[in-house]
Motif scaffolding. Structure first.
Motif, mmCIF file in Angstrom:
data_model
loop_
_atom_site.group_PDB
_atom_site.id
_atom_site.type_symbol
_atom_site.label_atom_id
_atom_site.label_comp_id
_atom_site.label_asym_id
_atom_site.label_seq_id
_atom_site.Cartn_x
_atom_site.Cartn_y
_atom_site.Cartn_z
ATOM 1 N N ALA A 107 0.814 -1.218 0.000
ATOM 2 C CA ALA A 107 0.000 0.000 0.000
ATOM 3 C C ALA A 107 0.847 1.267 0.000
ATOM 4 C CB ALA A 107 -0.919 -0.001 1.219
ATOM 5 N N GLU A 124 0.676 4.407 -4.789
ATOM 6 C CA GLU A 124 -0.535 4.428 -5.614
ATOM 7 C C GLU A 124 -0.309 5.388 -6.769
ATOM 8 O OE1 GLU A 124 -5.195 5.778 -5.119
ATOM 9 O OE2 GLU A 124 -4.204 4.741 -3.448
ATOM 10 N N ALA A 163 -6.055 -0.116 -7.213
ATOM 11 C CA ALA A 163 -5.927 0.480 -5.886
ATOM 12 C C ALA A 163 -7.221 0.400 -5.102
ATOM 13 C CB ALA A 163 -5.470 1.936 -6.003
ATOM 14 N N GLN A 202 -6.791 3.933 -10.572
ATOM 15 C CA GLN A 202 -5.537 3.976 -9.838
ATOM 16 C C GLN A 202 -4.969 2.568 -9.658
ATOM 17 O OE1 GLN A 202 -5.240 7.571 -10.085
ATOM 18 N NE2 GLN A 202 -4.076 7.211 -8.215
ATOM 19 N N LEU A 253 -2.152 0.105 -7.293
ATOM 20 C CA LEU A 253 -1.186 -0.131 -6.224
ATOM 21 C C LEU A 253 0.019 -0.821 -6.838
ATOM 22 C CD1 LEU A 253 -3.346 -1.481 -3.245
ATOM 23 C CD2 LEU A 253 -2.368 0.810 -3.510
#
Length: 226
Positions: free
Chosen positions: A162, A165, A203, A210, A212
Motif C-alpha cells: 500500500a 498508488e 488500488a 488507480q 497499487l
C-alpha cells in the motif's frame, strides 16, 4: 351509481407490466453482480488450479520451459507466503482480459524471471480469481517466490503493498529501472543491473483508475532438482 371509468383496466394492465419489467431488470442486475463477484472467482480458481497442474506435469514430463495452455503461454508459477501455503498462481504472457482472468499477467516488454531488469506482473484485486486481493497486506521483507521449470527465484519486497498508488497511465513502474517522477517518492534502489520484480493491481475495489504498486529485488536463485 356512476359508471366505471373504461380507461381504468388498461392503465392497471400497463402498470402491472411495467412493474414486472422493473422486477426482472432488478433480478438481472443482481445476477450480473453475483456473477462478477462470485461466479468469475469460482471459474478463475478452477482455471488456475488446472493450469498449475498442467504446467507442473509438463515440466516433469518433457522439460519444456514454456508450457502452452488454452489461455496462453506459462513460464512461471508465483507463490506468496503472506497469502497462505496453498497460494500458487500461474503467470501468463501479456496483460489482456483473458490472461488476467486465468492468473497473473507478465508485461511482455519487461524482463523474464530472474533476469536483469524488471519482472513486472499484473493481477486482479477483485473478481476473476483476485490473485492480488491481499496486496495492501504485503509488507517490506515479504517474499514473492517465482518458480520456473529449472529455477526457484526468491524476491524480497522493498516496498509494501500500500506504499505506492499511481494512475493506471504511469508506465514508469514497469521500466527496467523504475524512476519515480515524484522526487522522494517510492521507487527501487537506483542501481543499474538489478533484478527487480514489480506487482501491480487496482488500488480500489470498485474503480480501475488507480494502481497499487510494490517493488522487490531478487534475493536468491536455487536450481530445481527433478
Amino acid at each position: 351509481m356512476a359508471a366505471p371509468d373504461p380507461g381504468t383496466k388498461p392503465r392497471h394492465r400497463t402498470s402491472w407490466w411495467l412493474g414486472l419489467v422493473l422486477v426482472l431488470a432488478g433480478l438481472a442486475v443482481l445476477g450480473w453482480v453475483a456473477w462478477q463477484f462470485w461466479g468469475t472467482n469460482w471459474v478463475a480458481h478452477r482455471t488456475q488450479e488446472r493450469i498449475v497442474g498442467e504446467v507442473e506435469k509438463k515440466w516433469e514430463a518433457d522439460g519444456a520451459d514454456v508450457v502452452r495452455v488454452p489461455e496462453g503461454d506459462v513460464e512461471a508459477l508465483v507463490r506468496i507466503p503472506r497469502f497462505g501455503d496453498d497460494y500458487s498462481v500461474p503467470v501468463l504472457e501479456g496483460t489482456s482480459d483473458d490472461v488476467l482472468a486465468a492468473g497473473l499477467g507478465h508485461f511482455e516488454d519487461s524482463a523474464g524471471p530472474g533476469r536483469k531488469g524488471n519482472y513486472a506482473l499484473a493481477g486482479h484485486r477483485i473478481t476473476h480469481g483476485e490473485p492480488l486481493r491481499g496486496m495492501p497486506d504485503l509488507e517490506v521483507g515479504d517474499e514473492v517466490i517465482v518458480q520456473t521449470r529449472s529455477t526457484t527465484y526468491t524476491y524480497v519486497l522493498t516496498s509494501a503493498g500500500a506504499d505506492l498508488e499511481v494512475p493506471f497511465t504511469a508506465g514508469w513502474v514497469v521500466d527496467p529501472l523504475p524512476v519515480n517522477p515524484d522526487r522522494g517518492g517510492v521507487q527501487p534502489d537506483q542501481r543499474e543491473g538489478q533484478r527487480l520484480i514489480t506487482l501491480t493491481t487496482c488500488a480500489e475495489l470498485f474503480h480501475t483508475d488507480q494502481r497499487l504498486v510494490a517493488f522487490g529485488v531478487l534475493e536468491k536463485a536455487e536450481p530445481v532438482s527433478r
